[in-house]
Design an enzyme around this catalytic site. Sequence first.
Site, PDB file in Angstrom:
ATOM      1  N   CYS A  68       5.033 -58.797   3.874  1.00  7.11           N
ATOM      2  CA  CYS A  68       4.787 -57.406   3.439  1.00  7.11           C
ATOM      3  C   CYS A  68       3.735 -57.336   2.340  1.00  7.11           C
ATOM      4  O   CYS A  68       3.335 -56.235   1.932  1.00  7.11           O
ATOM      5  CB  CYS A  68       6.072 -56.761   2.949  1.00  7.11           C
ATOM      6  SG  CYS A  68       7.324 -56.679   4.218  1.00  7.11           S
ATOM      7  N   LYS A  87       9.058 -46.057   0.047  1.00  7.68           N
ATOM      8  CA  LYS A  87      10.223 -45.300   0.512  1.00  7.68           C
ATOM      9  C   LYS A  87       9.835 -44.012   1.224  1.00  7.68           C
ATOM     10  O   LYS A  87      10.371 -43.713   2.284  1.00  7.68           O
ATOM     11  CB  LYS A  87      11.143 -44.989  -0.695  1.00  7.68           C
ATOM     12  CG  LYS A  87      12.333 -44.132  -0.357  1.00  7.68           C
ATOM     13  CD  LYS A  87      13.310 -44.876   0.536  1.00  7.68           C
ATOM     14  CE  LYS A  87      14.224 -43.997   1.352  1.00  7.68           C
ATOM     15  NZ  LYS A  87      13.619 -43.277   2.457  1.00  7.68           N
ATOM     16  N   HIS A 117       5.923 -47.644   4.959  1.00  8.93           N
ATOM     17  CA  HIS A 117       5.702 -49.079   4.761  1.00  8.93           C
ATOM     18  C   HIS A 117       5.203 -49.741   6.047  1.00  8.93           C
ATOM     19  O   HIS A 117       5.936 -50.478   6.704  1.00  8.93           O
ATOM     20  CB  HIS A 117       7.013 -49.707   4.271  1.00  8.93           C
ATOM     21  CG  HIS A 117       6.926 -51.140   3.857  1.00  8.93           C
ATOM     22  ND1 HIS A 117       5.744 -51.759   3.481  1.00  8.93           N
ATOM     23  CD2 HIS A 117       7.893 -52.095   3.747  1.00  8.93           C
ATOM     24  CE1 HIS A 117       5.991 -53.026   3.172  1.00  8.93           C
ATOM     25  NE2 HIS A 117       7.277 -53.252   3.328  1.00  8.93           N
ATOM     26  N   CYS A 141      16.296 -47.646   1.834  1.00 12.15           N
ATOM     27  CA  CYS A 141      15.384 -48.543   2.566  1.00 12.15           C
ATOM     28  C   CYS A 141      14.069 -47.829   2.852  1.00 12.15           C
ATOM     29  O   CYS A 141      14.048 -46.625   3.136  1.00 12.15           O
ATOM     30  CB  CYS A 141      15.980 -48.932   3.916  1.00 12.15           C
ATOM     31  SG  CYS A 141      17.600 -49.690   3.855  1.00 12.15           S
TER      32      CYS A 141
HETATM   33  N1  COA Z   1      14.351 -43.308   5.126  1.00 13.92           N
HETATM   34  C1  COA Z   1      14.533 -42.005   5.505  1.00 13.92           C
HETATM   35  N2  COA Z   1      14.669 -41.611   6.795  1.00 13.92           N
HETATM   36  C2  COA Z   1      14.575 -42.590   7.723  1.00 13.92           C
HETATM   37  C3  COA Z   1      14.365 -43.933   7.395  1.00 13.92           C
HETATM   38  C4  COA Z   1      14.252 -44.281   6.037  1.00 13.92           C
HETATM   39  N3  COA Z   1      14.085 -45.553   5.667  1.00 13.92           N
HETATM   40  N4  COA Z   1      14.312 -44.659   8.541  1.00 13.92           N
HETATM   41  C5  COA Z   1      14.455 -43.781   9.551  1.00 13.92           C
HETATM   42  N5  COA Z   1      14.613 -42.540   9.056  1.00 13.92           N
HETATM   43  C6  COA Z   1      14.849 -41.305   9.810  1.00 13.92           C
HETATM   44  C7  COA Z   1      13.937 -41.177  11.007  1.00 13.92           C
HETATM   45  O1  COA Z   1      12.777 -40.460  10.670  1.00 13.92           O
HETATM   46  C8  COA Z   1      14.804 -40.420  11.962  1.00 13.92           C
HETATM   47  O2  COA Z   1      14.794 -39.049  11.576  1.00 13.92           O
HETATM   48  P1  COA Z   1      14.846 -37.873  12.667  1.00 13.92           P
HETATM   49  O3  COA Z   1      16.137 -38.040  13.378  1.00 13.92           O
HETATM   50  O4  COA Z   1      14.748 -36.648  11.837  1.00 13.92           O
HETATM   51  O5  COA Z   1      13.665 -38.128  13.553  1.00 13.92           O
HETATM   52  C9  COA Z   1      16.209 -40.941  11.708  1.00 13.92           C
HETATM   53  O6  COA Z   1      16.178 -41.428  10.348  1.00 13.92           O
HETATM   54  C10 COA Z   1      16.636 -42.079  12.630  1.00 13.92           C
HETATM   55  O7  COA Z   1      15.539 -42.986  12.713  1.00 13.92           O
HETATM   56  P2  COA Z   1      15.700 -44.428  13.373  1.00 13.92           P
HETATM   57  O8  COA Z   1      14.338 -44.982  13.567  1.00 13.92           O
HETATM   58  O9  COA Z   1      16.605 -44.331  14.573  1.00 13.92           O
HETATM   59  O10 COA Z   1      16.426 -45.240  12.224  1.00 13.92           O
HETATM   60  P3  COA Z   1      17.028 -46.664  12.322  1.00 13.92           P
HETATM   61  O11 COA Z   1      18.477 -46.554  11.985  1.00 13.92           O
HETATM   62  O12 COA Z   1      16.644 -47.328  13.602  1.00 13.92           O
HETATM   63  O13 COA Z   1      16.247 -47.450  11.157  1.00 13.92           O
HETATM   64  C11 COA Z   1      16.287 -48.529   9.041  1.00 13.92           C
HETATM   65  C12 COA Z   1      16.552 -47.228   9.815  1.00 13.92           C
HETATM   66  C13 COA Z   1      16.563 -48.266   7.575  1.00 13.92           C
HETATM   67  C14 COA Z   1      17.212 -49.633   9.542  1.00 13.92           C
HETATM   68  C15 COA Z   1      14.807 -48.944   9.253  1.00 13.92           C
HETATM   69  O14 COA Z   1      13.984 -47.926   8.774  1.00 13.92           O
HETATM   70  C16 COA Z   1      14.498 -50.246   8.562  1.00 13.92           C
HETATM   71  O15 COA Z   1      14.722 -51.310   9.115  1.00 13.92           O
HETATM   72  N6  COA Z   1      13.923 -50.206   7.336  1.00 13.92           N
HETATM   73  C17 COA Z   1      13.602 -51.386   6.583  1.00 13.92           C
HETATM   74  C18 COA Z   1      12.257 -51.892   6.985  1.00 13.92           C
HETATM   75  C19 COA Z   1      11.983 -53.231   6.349  1.00 13.92           C
HETATM   76  O16 COA Z   1      12.844 -54.088   6.271  1.00 13.92           O
HETATM   77  N7  COA Z   1      10.750 -53.440   5.911  1.00 13.92           N
HETATM   78  C20 COA Z   1      10.340 -54.657   5.315  1.00 13.92           C
HETATM   79  C21 COA Z   1      10.911 -54.766   3.961  1.00 13.92           C
HETATM   80  S1  COA Z   1      10.458 -56.243   3.118  1.00 13.92           S
END
Ligand code: COA
Length: 388
Positions: free
Chosen positions: A87, A332, A336, A210
Amino acid sequence: MRDVAIIGAGETKYGEHWDKSLRDLAVEAGLKAIEDANIYAEDIQAIFGGNMSAGSFVGQDHVGALIADFAGLAETQVPAIRVEAACASGAAALHAGYLAVASGMYDIVLVGGVEKMTDLPGDMVTDILAGAADREWEVFLGATFPALGAMMARRYMHEFGLTIEQLSLLPVIAHKHGTMNPDAHFQREVTVDQVINAPMVADPLTIMHCSPVSDGGAAVVLAPTDIARKYTDSPVKILASTVANDYISLHSRPSLVESPSTIAAGKKAYEMAKKEPKDIDVMEIHDAFSIIALEGLEDLGFAKKGEGIKLAEEGQLYYDGDMPYNVSGGLKAKGHPVGATGVGQVVEIVKQLRNEAGKRQVPDARVGLAHNVGGTMTTSIIHILEVM
Ligand code: COA
């Protein structure tokens, strides 16, 4: 070594770009930076492109050559190299570009960062991102990045009595700032209650602690400071560019509540820039998970260990507070796109220092700091910038 300045900066909107490919995002960001720098593409003498995992996300490797080709530079035989540090790939590319200009080897260098993450289902994205941890000793045993972040948060809560309500202030601030950035992935405010009651990802972290999975690209153009004013009235000098690393796995570290790599890179950066934390007017801190931002704030000297959350409680981290933090929305809310993030943070700092950040402009910002990490704060890269 020569002094180096940023003479142009540009980025795409972050978010889900169903209609744009990896190369579209890279070229859009690159062209914006080139236009902003008042140069022609043919002036570019080298390209460094930050990218974490295009091979896995979209099946495209050899990203350096791809960017050069689609920037229209194939026939100039421009050197173009992809740089990877999970990242922190974007900031790593900027470090490489900085060294290339500082050394005297090249004058005009394009640094880009790009990632296209949303074409795959979430479980596949999680597995690809987990490649930045220790595949054999962490991931094989079931740890994902959110799970590793959750372990850091639990340990910090245990040692310092941090509550989930307190930790949740950081995403509230990031989302507030996101509403002022039209290029942010999310542009809606959230409350502490909404953060805590959002779907659980890895206890105690909900989805709102996240960063999201985003697509995006960002780019800057570098030149030696002595010719920078030929191109722009407001070059931004890179006062420091530093990198430090730590054990790749959390279990090898003596502590989960501080990051030796952020401490080391920060210390070197302050020495190189001849600045202290009190001199920083605006900062972009890596908040892939809220706990990483909290540790980053402390490890960079903005608060004592265990006391960083007071900055949020006192309102100091808002764009109009004493220590404006993640005014772009941060990872956030701005988003990202992992390979782009480190360059995008610097694009935000450049806009702030040039007084071009619109509604979220930090008054009188002259010195800015960007903190980009790879893995669980394994690699830390710091840039300190000052408007010339
Ligand atoms: N913050 C706010 N809203 C989020 C979000 C977040 N982090 N991630 C997804 N959403 C929203 C989406 O926009 C979607 O909204 P909608 O229904 O209005 O369209 C809804 O939540 C569901 O999205 P979805 O893609 O199905 O979420 P998910 O459960 O598959 O993924 C996480 C959520 C947190 C698991 C994913 O964003 C993630 O893995 N984040 C971490 C990424 C990471 O590790 N990066 C590297 C770090 S070193």
